[in-house]
Design a protein around this motif. Structure first.
Motif, PDB file in Angstrom:
ATOM      1  N   GLY A 273      35.576  35.009  36.207  1.00  0.00           N
ATOM      2  CA  GLY A 273      35.898  36.146  37.059  1.00  0.00           C
ATOM      3  C   GLY A 273      34.688  36.825  37.639  1.00  0.00           C
ATOM      4  O   GLY A 273      34.763  37.960  38.127  1.00  0.00           O
ATOM      5  N   GLN A 274      33.523  36.140  37.641  1.00  0.00           N
ATOM      6  CA  GLN A 274      32.271  36.766  38.057  1.00  0.00           C
ATOM      7  C   GLN A 274      32.179  37.032  39.563  1.00  0.00           C
ATOM      8  O   GLN A 274      31.263  37.719  40.012  1.00  0.00           O
ATOM      9  N   LEU A 275      33.132  36.510  40.349  1.00  0.00           N
ATOM     10  CA  LEU A 275      33.138  36.805  41.783  1.00  0.00           C
ATOM     11  C   LEU A 275      33.878  38.105  42.093  1.00  0.00           C
ATOM     12  O   LEU A 275      33.818  38.590  43.224  1.00  0.00           O
ATOM     13  N   GLY A 276      34.604  38.634  41.119  1.00  0.00           N
ATOM     14  CA  GLY A 276      35.145  39.985  41.236  1.00  0.00           C
ATOM     15  C   GLY A 276      36.342  40.153  42.143  1.00  0.00           C
ATOM     16  O   GLY A 276      36.666  41.288  42.505  1.00  0.00           O
ATOM     17  N   ASP A 277      37.023  39.056  42.513  1.00  0.00           N
ATOM     18  CA  ASP A 277      38.143  39.175  43.440  1.00  0.00           C
ATOM     19  C   ASP A 277      39.487  39.228  42.721  1.00  0.00           C
ATOM     20  O   ASP A 277      40.537  39.117  43.355  1.00  0.00           O
ATOM     21  N   GLY A 278      39.468  39.379  41.404  1.00  0.00           N
ATOM     22  CA  GLY A 278      40.698  39.464  40.640  1.00  0.00           C
ATOM     23  C   GLY A 278      41.231  38.131  40.169  1.00  0.00           C
ATOM     24  O   GLY A 278      42.275  38.085  39.501  1.00  0.00           O
ATOM     25  N   SER A 279      40.556  37.037  40.491  1.00  0.00           N
ATOM     26  CA  SER A 279      41.019  35.707  40.116  1.00  0.00           C
ATOM     27  C   SER A 279      39.914  34.969  39.367  1.00  0.00           C
ATOM     28  O   SER A 279      38.829  35.505  39.135  1.00  0.00           O
ATOM     29  N   THR A 280      40.216  33.733  38.995  1.00  0.00           N
ATOM     30  CA  THR A 280      39.185  32.841  38.451  1.00  0.00           C
ATOM     31  C   THR A 280      39.037  31.616  39.357  1.00  0.00           C
ATOM     32  O   THR A 280      38.571  30.566  38.926  1.00  0.00           O
TER      33      THR A 280
END
Length: 871
Positions: A273-280
């Motif tokens: 989840g390190q991109l922070g868009d609520g998904s993986t």
């Protein structure tokens, strides 16, 4: 009272250390804030990677701590450092620091680059694969470098004009486009110019261009190059769709940027989840973080985590959280930004991906997350899940220095205040009036980075390496000619820049210079200046000879001086009463040039007392030598020793040792302070005053200082034989800075030097009321609740141990009894959670919100919480 050596002057030894008192090392994760042990003040740069952390202070000094099996801490050893230590040779000479997995590089003030640690892939850049535990100059990079950045095992720099040079691991083209073999020396990235910043991941490299665009190269299999191709790239190429970029950061396999509007875009691996868009879901091209479309002022990424500072000063993080590195009080991964608890007004943040550190506007640094190697710097190996104060940097006081009958503090604002006796102008306020409470030294309301106090004089090291001194000058200890005292600070001759540290002895002063040389001035009747002879005094700072390869620190005492060499050897000189110089002879003849102390070849700290000296080795063994009639050597005897003996009265591993008049104290890894030796003026701090004539075995065996609050961050132990107004006595008082930045003192108080606002004798610790401690109030985020939820406790914890009270500001929605919350109705519950102050601590307050929805309804295998509109 016993007769002491005929020339005994005040011992001034600034003890800088840190300890977390309440938390012993355990294997279980902690739920409270970590307090980082630090010898640093407010920092100008932070770096964290894998198992170690580094910080540059405002004076250009560099300190590192944590994993050190490859020498990456830079102190000449390969022992893990559980609290910050000086990086040898880089005091007052560091502009920027970059940390790799097991290596470190620093940009010097002169624009050169030095590296150390693991060199398996050539990441030190010296043309070899030999690992180094001390800073090593990167050939060809001695000037004209403007920035340095490190990935896992490779490093890059920006040169004047915006060109880029890289070295180290290259198996994914991250160093040299078109090649895959390691590069042990810097190579220029062809066709790249106009670069303003760099971000390095495990296997990829990105450059921010002057036009606000980004170019990346190296590993791309996780989409970290942002070009949509998911393949390696051997040459730099633009990341499409990006413009107006002002900053960027790279994790192991992801990259993020911030735009001129403060919006965040990320791309690459997203498994945590390190991109922070609520998904993986991975994104091979830039993807907006939905909740961060504006207002971001700082960005950091590491491993599988990302953090930002918002315009309001709060820190938010997201991604992997197995070690509590997101700082939200949990170990639950977050796929969108979550708030870091208990930190506000942040000015800098850095994450390794497994631990994170941030600094606030007043210079307090906090760390949290993984700590198996001591990378949180709190003398434990325990993980922490929320932010807490760096020891000694969280409150008003950073450090304390004690003179014969006065006390000075360095504040977190970089100002200096003093109080106590002022007959010789030692308070530096322009008068000779005694002060029972702190007041500023003239002209030093800011700009100081370190302080030291001698017999009746004091000095401050300034930002930029200048020195100011004030007080008595009867032996030219101020470095001035033509007068006997200075009521306001003056500059020692020729020392308006270039100094790394300063140490005031009895009636002499010494400074460590940037190149490792040592200069001393002032009284020299016993050879304490080390310049090859004795003289009444020297007003002009003199170079000390016979210090091969230079010194890493210098400490002046009553009549002696010692210097730790960059090779970790120890040399001392001056008065040799009962063997205080430590070279094996008890001759009272002055030792006028530096000589080797027997057997001391791996020294990390030294403290010079009154005719005795104590030191700590890298393996944390304490040794003392010299005069011992008061059992001040700590070996359980009263036998003088002209050679080092092991201190045997500690009971636990020492992390710092300091010598005073005829007593000494050590801070232990357990957080306790242990003292031994003379206690005629209550300087041991155990609540009693044994007196010389009734010397007890307890003093010989050491005693524990009583009444210290919240762990100790820094100590200053003093004592000197002196005569004031024809009254003979021994000055002896001790002060300690707590982990939260408060100040306590004990011992002699004949001139108000304890800062209690009165003149009296004392045998107990007293608070300097002007410098109470801040306390951490740790409160987990509160999940949303259903209307039929049972009452619950919020789980608030204070670092002070003071009780917590709570008030509901939404009584129609929730009510409070103690710290128990009861749900009343649908709506938003706002809680004001308070920790009251007391004579030692300032109060603290935290506000928490949560939403109450309708009663949860069961429907088959599903549970549905009705929205607020369905009331």
């Amino acid at each position: 009272m016993k007769t002491l050596p005929d020339r005994s002057f005040v011992i001034r030894t600034l003890l800088v250390l840190s300890i977390l008192a309440a938390n012993a090392a355990t294997n279980a994760p902690a739920t409270r804030a970590a307090t980082v042990a630090a010898t640093i003040g407010p920092v100008s740069a932070l770096a964290a990677r894998a198992g170690h952390t580094c910080a540059v202070d405002l004076a250009g000094g560099l300190k590192c701590w944590g994993m050190n099996d490859q020498g990456e801490v830079g102190d000449g050893s390969t022992l893990d450092r559980l609290a910050p230590v000086d990086v040898t040779t880089l005091n007052a000479n560091t502009k920027m620091v970059a940390t790799g997995d097991s290596s470190t590089c620093a940009l010097t003030l002169g624009g050169g680059v030095m590296c150390w640690g693991d060199n398996t892939f050539g990441q030190i850049g010296d043309g070899t694969n030999i690992s180094r535990s001390l800073p090593t100059q990167v050939p060809g990079l001695t000037a004209n470098i403007t920035a340095v950045a490190s990935g896992a095992n490779h490093t890059c720099v920006i040169a004047t004009g915006g060109t880029v040079k890289c070295w180290g691991a290259n198996y994914l083209h991250q160093v040299e486009p078109g090649a895959t073999t390691p590069r042990t020396s810097p190579v220029t990235i062809a066709g790249l110019s106009g670069v303003t910043a760099l971000a390095l991941g495990d296997g990829h490299t990105c450059a921010l261009m002057t036009a606000g665009t980004v170019q990346c190269w190296g590993s791309g299999t996780a989409g970290e190059l942002g070009d949509g191709l998911n393949t390696e790239r051997g040459t730099p190429a633009p990341v499409p769709g990006l413009s107006g970029v002002t900053m960027m950061a790279a994790g192991a396999s992801h990259t993020c940027t911030v735009s001129t509007l403060g919006a965040v875009n990320c791309w690459g691996d997203n498994s945590g989840g390190q991109l922070g868009d609520g998904s993986t879901n991975p994104h091979p091209t830039p993807n907006a973080v939905p909740s961060l479309t504006s207002g971001v002022t700082a960005l950091t990424a590491g491993g599988g985590s990302t953090c930002v500072i918002r315009v309001d000063g709060h820190v938010s993080c997201w991604g992997l959280n197995g070690f509590g590195q997101l700082g939200d009080g949990t170990t639950t991964d977050a796929h969108a930004p979550v708030a870091v608890l208990d930190i506000s007004a942040a000015t800098a943040v850095i994450t390794s991906g497994s631990h994170t550190c941030a600094q606030d506007a007043v210079g307090a640094t906090k760390c949290w997350g993984y700590n198996a190697n001591g990378q949180l710097g709190n003398y434990t190996r325990t993980d922490h899940h929320s932010a807490g104060f760096v020891i000694g940097l969280g409150g008003p006081v950073r450090s304390v220095a004690t003179g014969a009958d006065f006390t000075c503090v360095l504040l977190s604002t970089s100002g200096v205040k003093c109080w106590g006796a002022n007959t010789f102008g030692q308070l530096g306020d322009g008068s000779v009036n005694q002060r029972l409470t702190p007041d500023y030294v003239s002209g030093l309301t800011t700009g100081a980075v370190a302080i030291t106090a001698g017999f009746y004089h004091a000095c401050a090291l300034l930002t930029g390496g200048g020195i100011k001194c004030w007080g008595s000058n009867d032996s030219k200890q101020l470095g001035q000619t033509g007068f006997t005292q200075a009521l306001i600070p003056v500059t020692p001759t020729g020392l308006d820049s270039g100094a790394v540290s300063v140490s005031a002895g009895g009636v002499h002063t010494c400074a460590l210079m940037q190149a490792g040389s040592v200069k001393c001035w002032g009284g020299n009747s016993d050879g304490e200046l080390g310049i090859g002879g004795t003289s009444l005094s020297e007003a002009v700072p003199q170079d000390v000879p016979n210090l091969p390869n230079g010194a890493s620190s210098v400490v002046a005492g009553s009549l002696n001086t010692c210097a730790i060499l960059t090779t970790r050897g120890l040399k001392c000189w001056g008065y040799n009463f009962y063997g205080a110089v430590g070279y094996g002879s008890a001759s009272n003849l002055p030792i006028v040039t530096p000589v080797d102390v027997l057997g001391m070849t791996d020294v990390s700290q030294v403290s010079v007392g009154n005719s005795f000296v104590c030191a700590l080795t890298n393996s944390q063994v304490a040794k003392c030598w010299g005069y011992n009639v008061d059992a001040n050597l700590g070996d359980g005897s009263t036998n003088n020793s002209p050679a080092p003996v092991t201190v045997a009265v500690l009971g636990a591993t020492p992390v710092m040792i300091r010598a005073g008049l005829q007593s000494a104290c050590a801070l232990l890894i357990t957080g306790a302070v242990r003292c031994w030796g003379d206690n005629s003026l209550a300087q041991l701090g155990d609540g009693t005053s044994a007196g010389d004539t009734a010397f007890s075995s307890a003093r010989k065996n050491g005693v524990t200082v009583q009444g210290l609050m919240g762990g100790v961050a820094q100590l200053s132990v003093t004592g000197a034989a002196h005569i004031v107004l024809m009254v003979g006595f021994f000055g002896a008082h001790t002060c300690a800075v707590s982990i939260a930045g408060a100040l306590q003192c004990w011992g002699l108080n004949s001139n108000g030097q304890l800062g209690s606002g009165a003149v009296n004798a004392t045998v107990t610790t007293v608070m300097v009321t002007a410098y109470k401690a801040d306390q951490t109030l740790a409160v987990p985020q509160i999940a949303n609740h259903a209307l039929n939820s049972p009452a619950f406790d919020v789980g608030a914890v204070t670092s002070s141990g003071l009780p917590v009270t709570m008030v509901s500001n939404s009584t129609g929605v929730c009510t409070v009894s103690g710290t128990l919350v009861t749900i009343v109705a649908v709506g938003t519950c706002q809680l004001a959670i308070n920790a009251a102050g007391d004579p030692q601590f300032n109060g603290a307050q935290v506000t928490r919100f949560f939403t109450v929805a309708k009663t949860v309804i069961s429907s088959g295998s599903h549970q549905v919480s009705l929205p607020l509109l369905m009331r």
